[in-house]
Design a protein around this motif. Structure first.
Motif, PDB file in Angstrom:
ATOM      1  N   LEU A   1       0.832  -1.209   0.000  1.00 57.27           N
ATOM      2  CA  LEU A   1       0.000   0.000   0.000  1.00 57.27           C
ATOM      3  C   LEU A   1       0.865   1.257   0.000  1.00 57.27           C
ATOM      4  O   LEU A   1       0.554   2.238  -0.689  1.00 57.27           O
ATOM      5  CB  LEU A   1      -0.926  -0.005   1.218  1.00 57.27           C
ATOM      6  N   GLU A   2       1.930   1.240   0.788  1.00 59.00           N
ATOM      7  CA  GLU A   2       2.812   2.405   0.839  1.00 59.00           C
ATOM      8  C   GLU A   2       3.527   2.618  -0.487  1.00 59.00           C
ATOM      9  O   GLU A   2       3.748   3.755  -0.905  1.00 59.00           O
ATOM     10  CB  GLU A   2       3.812   2.236   1.980  1.00 59.00           C
ATOM     11  N   ARG A   3       3.891   1.512  -1.167  1.00 60.39           N
ATOM     12  CA  ARG A   3       4.499   1.661  -2.493  1.00 60.39           C
ATOM     13  C   ARG A   3       3.494   2.240  -3.492  1.00 60.39           C
ATOM     14  O   ARG A   3       3.839   3.091  -4.322  1.00 60.39           O
ATOM     15  CB  ARG A   3       5.022   0.314  -2.990  1.00 60.39           C
ATOM     16  N   LEU A   4       2.273   1.753  -3.400  1.00 59.38           N
ATOM     17  CA  LEU A   4       1.233   2.298  -4.277  1.00 59.38           C
ATOM     18  C   LEU A   4       0.990   3.777  -3.985  1.00 59.38           C
ATOM     19  O   LEU A   4       0.787   4.575  -4.897  1.00 59.38           O
ATOM     20  CB  LEU A   4      -0.073   1.513  -4.098  1.00 59.38           C
ATOM     21  N   GLU A   5       1.013   4.141  -2.711  1.00 58.54           N
ATOM     22  CA  GLU A   5       0.813   5.547  -2.337  1.00 58.54           C
ATOM     23  C   GLU A   5       1.919   6.415  -2.906  1.00 58.54           C
ATOM     24  O   GLU A   5       1.679   7.516  -3.401  1.00 58.54           O
ATOM     25  CB  GLU A   5       0.784   5.677  -0.820  1.00 58.54           C
ATOM     26  N   SER A   6       3.148   5.914  -2.867  1.00 53.29           N
ATOM     27  CA  SER A   6       4.277   6.670  -3.400  1.00 53.29           C
ATOM     28  C   SER A   6       4.161   6.836  -4.908  1.00 53.29           C
ATOM     29  O   SER A   6       4.476   7.901  -5.457  1.00 53.29           O
ATOM     30  CB  SER A   6       5.588   5.958  -3.052  1.00 53.29           C
ATOM     31  N   SER A   7       3.689   5.793  -5.576  1.00 53.54           N
ATOM     32  CA  SER A   7       3.557   5.883  -7.037  1.00 53.54           C
ATOM     33  C   SER A   7       2.331   6.659  -7.462  1.00 53.54           C
ATOM     34  O   SER A   7       2.230   7.108  -8.592  1.00 53.54           O
ATOM     35  CB  SER A   7       3.496   4.479  -7.649  1.00 53.54           C
TER      36      SER A   7
ATOM     37  N   ASN B   1       2.931   9.956  -8.844  1.00 53.19           N
ATOM     38  CA  ASN B   1       3.511   9.914 -10.187  1.00 53.19           C
ATOM     39  C   ASN B   1       2.609   9.184 -11.162  1.00 53.19           C
ATOM     40  O   ASN B   1       3.069   8.569 -12.121  1.00 53.19           O
ATOM     41  CB  ASN B   1       4.884   9.229 -10.142  1.00 53.19           C
ATOM     42  N   GLY B   2       1.332   9.211 -10.880  1.00 53.77           N
ATOM     43  CA  GLY B   2       0.385   8.582 -11.787  1.00 53.77           C
ATOM     44  C   GLY B   2       0.000   7.171 -11.389  1.00 53.77           C
ATOM     45  O   GLY B   2      -0.545   6.425 -12.197  1.00 53.77           O
ATOM     46  N   GLY B   3       0.302   6.751 -10.129  1.00 52.94           N
ATOM     47  CA  GLY B   3      -0.042   5.413  -9.671  1.00 52.94           C
ATOM     48  C   GLY B   3      -1.520   5.302  -9.341  1.00 52.94           C
ATOM     49  O   GLY B   3      -2.335   6.100  -9.747  1.00 52.94           O
ATOM     50  N   PHE B   4      -1.854   4.259  -8.531  1.00 57.45           N
ATOM     51  CA  PHE B   4      -3.259   4.046  -8.221  1.00 57.45           C
ATOM     52  C   PHE B   4      -3.404   3.555  -6.792  1.00 57.45           C
ATOM     53  O   PHE B   4      -2.442   3.162  -6.151  1.00 57.45           O
ATOM     54  CB  PHE B   4      -3.864   3.020  -9.200  1.00 57.45           C
ATOM     55  N   ASP B   5      -4.638   3.549  -6.302  1.00 61.30           N
ATOM     56  CA  ASP B   5      -4.968   3.079  -4.975  1.00 61.30           C
ATOM     57  C   ASP B   5      -5.548   1.677  -5.054  1.00 61.30           C
ATOM     58  O   ASP B   5      -5.948   1.213  -6.121  1.00 61.30           O
ATOM     59  CB  ASP B   5      -5.969   4.027  -4.315  1.00 61.30           C
ATOM     60  N   SER B   6      -5.637   0.996  -3.883  1.00 68.85           N
ATOM     61  CA  SER B   6      -6.200  -0.352  -3.864  1.00 68.85           C
ATOM     62  C   SER B   6      -7.066  -0.506  -2.624  1.00 68.85           C
ATOM     63  O   SER B   6      -6.588  -0.977  -1.580  1.00 68.85           O
ATOM     64  CB  SER B   6      -5.088  -1.406  -3.881  1.00 68.85           C
ATOM     65  N   PRO B   7      -8.338  -0.107  -2.691  1.00 72.94           N
ATOM     66  CA  PRO B   7      -9.232  -0.254  -1.537  1.00 72.94           C
ATOM     67  C   PRO B   7      -9.381  -1.713  -1.111  1.00 72.94           C
ATOM     68  O   PRO B   7      -9.515  -1.999   0.086  1.00 72.94           O
ATOM     69  CB  PRO B   7     -10.557   0.320  -2.045  1.00 72.94           C
ATOM     70  N   GLU B   8      -9.356  -2.647  -2.082  1.00 72.75           N
ATOM     71  CA  GLU B   8      -9.507  -4.058  -1.744  1.00 72.75           C
ATOM     72  C   GLU B   8      -8.340  -4.540  -0.882  1.00 72.75           C
ATOM     73  O   GLU B   8      -8.523  -5.273   0.097  1.00 72.75           O
ATOM     74  CB  GLU B   8      -9.590  -4.904  -3.017  1.00 72.75           C
ATOM     75  N   LEU B   9      -7.117  -4.102  -1.233  1.00 73.59           N
ATOM     76  CA  LEU B   9      -5.948  -4.517  -0.475  1.00 73.59           C
ATOM     77  C   LEU B   9      -5.976  -3.944   0.937  1.00 73.59           C
ATOM     78  O   LEU B   9      -5.671  -4.656   1.914  1.00 73.59           O
ATOM     79  CB  LEU B   9      -4.677  -4.069  -1.201  1.00 73.59           C
ATOM     80  N   SER B  10      -6.319  -2.661   1.072  1.00 72.60           N
ATOM     81  CA  SER B  10      -6.368  -2.064   2.407  1.00 72.60           C
ATOM     82  C   SER B  10      -7.423  -2.753   3.271  1.00 72.60           C
ATOM     83  O   SER B  10      -7.225  -2.957   4.474  1.00 72.60           O
ATOM     84  CB  SER B  10      -6.659  -0.566   2.304  1.00 72.60           C
ATOM     85  N   PHE B  11      -8.540  -3.154   2.674  1.00 75.56           N
ATOM     86  CA  PHE B  11      -9.578  -3.867   3.429  1.00 75.56           C
ATOM     87  C   PHE B  11      -9.064  -5.240   3.867  1.00 75.56           C
ATOM     88  O   PHE B  11      -9.301  -5.681   5.012  1.00 75.56           O
ATOM     89  CB  PHE B  11     -10.838  -4.024   2.579  1.00 75.56           C
ATOM     90  N   ALA B  12      -8.337  -5.928   2.977  1.00 75.10           N
ATOM     91  CA  ALA B  12      -7.803  -7.248   3.308  1.00 75.10           C
ATOM     92  C   ALA B  12      -6.777  -7.150   4.439  1.00 75.10           C
ATOM     93  O   ALA B  12      -6.754  -7.982   5.362  1.00 75.10           O
ATOM     94  CB  ALA B  12      -7.181  -7.881   2.071  1.00 75.10           C
ATOM     95  N   VAL B  13      -5.905  -6.122   4.381  1.00 76.36           N
ATOM     96  CA  VAL B  13      -4.904  -5.940   5.430  1.00 76.36           C
ATOM     97  C   VAL B  13      -5.583  -5.655   6.768  1.00 76.36           C
ATOM     98  O   VAL B  13      -5.188  -6.208   7.814  1.00 76.36           O
ATOM     99  CB  VAL B  13      -3.939  -4.801   5.058  1.00 76.36           C
ATOM    100  N   LYS B  14      -6.583  -4.824   6.756  1.00 76.99           N
ATOM    101  CA  LYS B  14      -7.312  -4.509   7.989  1.00 76.99           C
ATOM    102  C   LYS B  14      -7.961  -5.754   8.572  1.00 76.99           C
ATOM    103  O   LYS B  14      -7.957  -5.967   9.798  1.00 76.99           O
ATOM    104  CB  LYS B  14      -8.369  -3.442   7.697  1.00 76.99           C
ATOM    105  N   LYS B  15      -8.490  -6.584   7.703  1.00 73.96           N
ATOM    106  CA  LYS B  15      -9.116  -7.831   8.158  1.00 73.96           C
ATOM    107  C   LYS B  15      -8.077  -8.768   8.768  1.00 73.96           C
ATOM    108  O   LYS B  15      -8.324  -9.399   9.815  1.00 73.96           O
ATOM    109  CB  LYS B  15      -9.810  -8.510   6.981  1.00 73.96           C
TER     110      LYS B  15
END
Length: 227
Positions: free
Chosen positions: A31-37, A40-54
């Motif tokens: 998630l932090e790598r995605l946030e950094s990118s 620079n035109g990267g993207f977010d991942s709500p599914e991944l953050s939900f899985a990590v929280k779970k």
């Protein structure tokens, strides 16, 4: 010594918690790598953050279960060892939870900023269109004024030319009248004929003035119509 419990022994639960901990840590790093990118035109991942929280929630639940189990270990040395192990798992889970919460806060802030920029851009575009529309209307109005002014000038020039023609005709009539009087005086015509000529001259003058008046009236109404 591992104690058997419903759903697995303390060692088995600890092993499951360790696997979930590695999975959650890998998810947070991703998630932090995605946030950094993202900057620079990267993207977010709500599914991944939900899985990590779970996963973190499940780890914490396992820590609660392990905390209950290590207290039942009879040997003090084993009990102290399991206590440190469970506390280490709980601390790492709490650290991952803190990192995830900070990421979610930053992500929410980015979403809010993006929404505000979109709203501001929409309002700016709307105001620009309104300003351009005002400019276009003013330009059309100015063009209409210029057209009306040109038509008025042309009409005024036409009227001036007409009046100039009337003046020329008046001068010619005066010259003709003067020559006619000279001729009549020469041939000795009667006073009656002279009065008829003078009367005709007055009629011609009235016609001239009426024509000038009508021309002025027509120009006035045309000016009022075009303004």
């Amino acid at each position: 010594m591992a104690m058997p419990v419903e759903g697995g022994t303390l060692s088995e639960i600890h092993q499951s918690a360790r696997k979930l901990l590695l999975k959650a840590r890998d998810g947070v790093e991703k998630l932090e790598r995605l946030e950094s990118s993202t900057s620079n035109g990267g993207f977010d991942s709500p599914e991944l953050s939900f899985a990590v929280k779970k996963d973190i929630s499940q780890i914490q639940s396992l820590c609660v279960e392990m905390d209950r189990l290590w207290r039942s270990v009879s040997a003090k040395s084993q009990r102290d060892l399991w206590k440190r192990k469970v506390e280490q798992i709980a601390e790492e889970a709490e650290s991952l939870k803190g990192s995830l919460d900070k990421y979610l806060v930053r992500n929410q802030r980015r979403m809010n900023e993006a929404r505000e920029r979109t709203e501001l851009l929409g309002r700016a575009n709307g105001e620009s269109a309104h300003v351009l529309r005002i400019f276009d209307e003013e330009a059309q109005a100015m063009q209409s004024v210029r057209n009306s002014s040109r038509m008025l000038q042309e009409s005024f020039a036409t009227g001036t030319a007409i009046l100039s023609k009337y003046a020329e005709q008046r001068d010619r009539l005066k010259n003709a009248q003067r020559k006619a009087l000279d001729v009549l005086n020469t041939v000795g015509l009667s006073n009656t004929v002279l009065r008829l000529i003078e009367r005709r001259n007055r009629v011609d003058q009235r016609i001239k003035y009426v024509g000038m008046f009508l021309t002025i009236v027509i120009l006035y109404f045309f000016w009022r119509w075009t303004s």
